[in-house]
Write an enzyme that holds these catalytic residues in place. Structure first.
Site: not given
Ligand code: F6P
Length: 319
Positions: A11, A72, A103, A125, A127, A129, A171
């Site tokens: 993304g 992706r 990741d 990203t 996120d 994360d 996510r």
């Protein structure tokens, strides 16, 4: 090393362009040649690459998205796809690769390094994360976008005395939701890190109404439940008009904020310096303002991102 490749994967996030620019300008200053790979690992496999000079990255530090494109590409998990990618890079005498992404992109960089092709990855990203870094490139810009949206929702839910549910990306990580909820003054928060019990949320909302709340905003991370159905249920249970808003990909776009531009520039520069020092299979992070690096496998397998419980406690006190 003489030639370096750079790609963006997964993304997109605001600041990826600034990171590419950081890589390109640093590499050129060290007399390295740079190749940009289009569309992430897919472009690597399909051999879509272009030679980049300093003007290729002019006027992009302030642009959202990624001018190299991203994708992706689960096929990259197959060894034969990666072999073809390595062949494509070797054909142009590219020695090393910088991967900017989340990741999932780290996994590709790890596997290429294990196959003898040295990679360094940079966390990009919205996120936030990715393990091994306090912040990922794009997170703070997305946070501003989400908070601006919540402010707008507050105007209309207050005018109509409604409950608004706002679904935020992230996510499996609630960082974006939690920070946005604090900054946007949300009354209720639902996060992937905390077990979601619908009836508990209803109880909290009812208690809020009893306290005199005329309107409220519920911030919830994506994939936890169907927010349209939840809105109907809250309305049924509380007798308060309720609306759901899914912010969606709006959160991924827009010009990067200053924090992300600086973070991306620093990480891009650092990636090239690491490669020149002979490092490979590393991922870059920021820890207490300092740029750091870790083993990618370690980040993927052993380094868990801590959940900010203290932030949640603060948020709940302010409900
Ligand atoms: O990883 C970034 C992210 O925006 C997530 O927050 C979201 O779940 C996902 O990507 C959406 O992916 P796509 O753009 O492929 O639909």
């Amino acid at each position: 090393i003489k030639k370096i490749g750079v790609l963006t994967s997964g993304g997109d996030s605001p600041g990826m362009n600034a990171a590419i620019r950081g890589v390109v300008r640093t590499a050129l200053s060290k007399n390295l040649e740079v190749f940009g790979i289009y569309d992430g690992y897919l472009g690597l496999y399909e051999d879509k690459m272009i030679n980049l000079d300093r003007y290729s990255v002019s006027d992009i530090i302030n642009k959202g998205g990624t001018f190299l494109g991203s994708s992706r590409f689960p096929g990259f998990l197959q060894e034969n796809m990666r072999l073809k990618a390595i062949k494509n890079m070797k054909k142009r005498n590219i020695d090393v690769l910088v991967v900017i992404g989340g990741d999932g992109s780290y996994v590709g960089a790890k596997k290429l390094t294990e196959m003898g092709f040295p990679c360094i990855s940079i966390p990009g990203t919205i996120d936030n994360d990715v393990a091994g870094t306090d912040y990922t490139i794009g997170y703070f810009t997305a946070l501003e976008t989400v908070v601006e949206a919540i402010d707008r929702l507050r105007d209309t839910s207050s005018s109509h005395q409604r409950i608004s549910i706002v679904e935020v990306m992230g996510r499996n990580c609630g960082d974006l939701t939690l920070a946005a909820a604090i900054a946007g003054g949300c009354e209720f928060i639902v996060l992937p890190e905390i077990e979601y019990i619908r009836e508990d949320l209803i109880k909290e909302i009812k208690a809020g109404i009893k306290k005199g709340k005329k309107h409220a905003i519920v911030a919830i991370t994506e994939y936890i439940c169907d927010v349209e159905k939840l809105a109907k249920y809250i309305q049924h249970e509380t007798k308060r008009e309720t609306r759901a808003t899914i912010l969606g990909h709006i959160q991924r776009g827009g010009a990067p904020g200053v924090f992300d531009r600086i973070l991306a520039s620093r990480m891009g520069e650092y990636a090239v310096e690491l490669l020149l020092k002979g490092y490979q299979g590393r991922c870059i992070g920021i820890k207490n303002e300092k740029i750091v690096h870790h083993d990618i496998s370690d980040a993927l397998e052993n380094m868990k991102r801590p959940f900010k419980f203290d932030w949640l406690i603060t948020a709940k006190k302010l409900y």
